[in-house]
Design a protein around this motif. Sequence first.
Motif, PDB file in Angstrom:
ATOM      1  N   ALA A 128      -7.956   6.577  -1.299  1.00  0.00           N
ATOM      2  CA  ALA A 128      -9.109   7.061  -2.060  1.00  0.00           C
ATOM      3  C   ALA A 128      -9.076   8.574  -2.235  1.00  0.00           C
ATOM      4  N   VAL A 129      -8.781   9.298  -1.166  1.00  0.00           N
ATOM      5  CA  VAL A 129      -8.750  10.765  -1.241  1.00  0.00           C
ATOM      6  C   VAL A 129      -7.701  11.229  -2.248  1.00  0.00           C
ATOM      7  N   LEU A 130      -6.516  10.654  -2.169  1.00  0.00           N
ATOM      8  CA  LEU A 130      -5.452  11.074  -3.089  1.00  0.00           C
ATOM      9  C   LEU A 130      -5.725  10.641  -4.523  1.00  0.00           C
ATOM     10  N   ALA A 131      -6.335   9.470  -4.706  1.00  0.00           N
ATOM     11  CA  ALA A 131      -6.679   9.025  -6.058  1.00  0.00           C
ATOM     12  C   ALA A 131      -7.731   9.952  -6.679  1.00  0.00           C
ATOM     13  N   ILE A 132      -8.755  10.277  -5.919  1.00  0.00           N
ATOM     14  CA  ILE A 132      -9.807  11.169  -6.424  1.00  0.00           C
ATOM     15  C   ILE A 132      -9.257  12.568  -6.672  1.00  0.00           C
ATOM     16  N   ALA A 133      -8.448  13.067  -5.746  1.00  0.00           N
ATOM     17  CA  ALA A 133      -7.847  14.397  -5.929  1.00  0.00           C
ATOM     18  C   ALA A 133      -6.958  14.415  -7.171  1.00  0.00           C
ATOM     19  N   PRO A 137      -3.357  21.140   3.415  1.00  0.00           N
ATOM     20  CA  PRO A 137      -4.192  20.389   4.367  1.00  0.00           C
ATOM     21  C   PRO A 137      -4.656  19.027   3.825  1.00  0.00           C
ATOM     22  N   LEU A 138      -4.937  18.955   2.537  1.00  0.00           N
ATOM     23  CA  LEU A 138      -5.335  17.678   1.928  1.00  0.00           C
ATOM     24  C   LEU A 138      -4.172  16.692   2.013  1.00  0.00           C
ATOM     25  N   LEU A 139      -2.986  17.152   1.679  1.00  0.00           N
ATOM     26  CA  LEU A 139      -1.807  16.287   1.713  1.00  0.00           C
ATOM     27  C   LEU A 139      -1.467  15.852   3.130  1.00  0.00           C
ATOM     28  N   HIS A 140      -1.532  16.779   4.068  1.00  0.00           N
ATOM     29  CA  HIS A 140      -1.242  16.425   5.463  1.00  0.00           C
ATOM     30  C   HIS A 140      -2.297  15.484   6.030  1.00  0.00           C
ATOM     31  N   GLY A 141      -3.536  15.704   5.663  1.00  0.00           N
ATOM     32  CA  GLY A 141      -4.598  14.805   6.126  1.00  0.00           C
ATOM     33  C   GLY A 141      -4.384  13.394   5.623  1.00  0.00           C
ATOM     34  N   ALA A 142      -4.079  13.271   4.332  1.00  0.00           N
ATOM     35  CA  ALA A 142      -3.837  11.948   3.756  1.00  0.00           C
ATOM     36  C   ALA A 142      -2.571  11.326   4.335  1.00  0.00           C
ATOM     37  N   GLY A 143      -1.526  12.123   4.496  1.00  0.00           N
ATOM     38  CA  GLY A 143      -0.278  11.607   5.048  1.00  0.00           C
ATOM     39  C   GLY A 143      -0.438  11.130   6.482  1.00  0.00           C
ATOM     40  N   THR A 144      -1.170  11.900   7.259  1.00  0.00           N
ATOM     41  CA  THR A 144      -1.425  11.503   8.652  1.00  0.00           C
ATOM     42  C   THR A 144      -2.263  10.232   8.704  1.00  0.00           C
ATOM     43  N   ALA A 145      -3.281  10.155   7.853  1.00  0.00           N
ATOM     44  CA  ALA A 145      -4.122   8.952   7.808  1.00  0.00           C
ATOM     45  C   ALA A 145      -3.287   7.733   7.426  1.00  0.00           C
ATOM     46  N   LEU A 146      -2.422   7.891   6.437  1.00  0.00           N
ATOM     47  CA  LEU A 146      -1.582   6.770   6.017  1.00  0.00           C
ATOM     48  C   LEU A 146      -0.631   6.346   7.131  1.00  0.00           C
ATOM     49  N   LEU A 147       0.027   7.299   7.738  1.00  0.00           N
ATOM     50  CA  LEU A 147       0.985   6.989   8.801  1.00  0.00           C
ATOM     51  C   LEU A 147       0.303   6.308   9.990  1.00  0.00           C
ATOM     52  N   LEU A 148      -0.813   6.861  10.436  1.00  0.00           N
ATOM     53  CA  LEU A 148      -1.546   6.257  11.554  1.00  0.00           C
ATOM     54  C   LEU A 148      -2.137   4.911  11.162  1.00  0.00           C
ATOM     55  N   GLY A 149      -2.626   4.827   9.931  1.00  0.00           N
ATOM     56  CA  GLY A 149      -3.205   3.581   9.459  1.00  0.00           C
ATOM     57  C   GLY A 149      -2.200   2.446   9.434  1.00  0.00           C
ATOM     58  N   TYR A 196       0.786  -1.234   0.000  1.00  0.00           N
ATOM     59  CA  TYR A 196       0.000   0.000   0.000  1.00  0.00           C
ATOM     60  C   TYR A 196       0.818   1.284   0.000  1.00  0.00           C
ATOM     61  N   VAL A 197       1.849   1.346   0.798  1.00  0.00           N
ATOM     62  CA  VAL A 197       2.555   2.606   1.016  1.00  0.00           C
ATOM     63  C   VAL A 197       3.161   3.202  -0.261  1.00  0.00           C
ATOM     64  N   PRO A 198       3.837   2.431  -1.100  1.00  0.00           N
ATOM     65  CA  PRO A 198       4.424   3.064  -2.288  1.00  0.00           C
ATOM     66  C   PRO A 198       3.400   3.762  -3.188  1.00  0.00           C
ATOM     67  N   LEU A 199       2.279   3.119  -3.455  1.00  0.00           N
ATOM     68  CA  LEU A 199       1.272   3.735  -4.318  1.00  0.00           C
ATOM     69  C   LEU A 199       0.707   5.001  -3.690  1.00  0.00           C
ATOM     70  N   VAL A 200       0.425   4.958  -2.401  1.00  0.00           N
ATOM     71  CA  VAL A 200      -0.128   6.147  -1.746  1.00  0.00           C
ATOM     72  C   VAL A 200       0.894   7.288  -1.771  1.00  0.00           C
ATOM     73  N   LEU A 201       2.165   6.979  -1.558  1.00  0.00           N
ATOM     74  CA  LEU A 201       3.188   8.026  -1.623  1.00  0.00           C
ATOM     75  C   LEU A 201       3.339   8.583  -3.041  1.00  0.00           C
TER      76      LEU A 201
END
Length: 128
Positions: free
Chosen positions: A116-121, A74-86, A55-60
């Motif tokens: 999903a957020v980053l793919a849609i964005a 804020p969108l990038l930080h939100g997604a990054g925080t979600a990924l890191l915590l996830g 998962y991590v490489p594609l999300v990055l």
Amino acid sequence: MARVTLLYAGPLGLAFFWLSWRVIRARARAQVSLGTGDDAALQRAMRVHGNFAEYVPLVLVLMLANELAGAPAPLLHGAGTALLLGRLCHALSIGGRIHRMRLRVAGMALTFLALAVLAIAGIIAAVS
């Protein structure tokens, strides 16, 4: 420069190093060089590591592409925080001796949210 992506890629890279090290230690303990040898601890360590690698490489990559396309911080930080915590939740949920299903579900939900957020964005940025 893609500073936001780097802010999350750094800790995630260190986490990958740690997960890799856990697999190496589990292999040494179980004296298994290939596969799992039916060793439960090795199997858990390998799946945490493998799931992270899936998962991590594609999300990055999506995060980097969005950042380069001018996505709001804020969108990038939100997604990054979600990924890191996830990924942390997921590793803690199945990486230990006790399988914590709620923590695993939370980890996957946060990872899927970031994906999903980053793919849609990214799609929106590409067509606008």
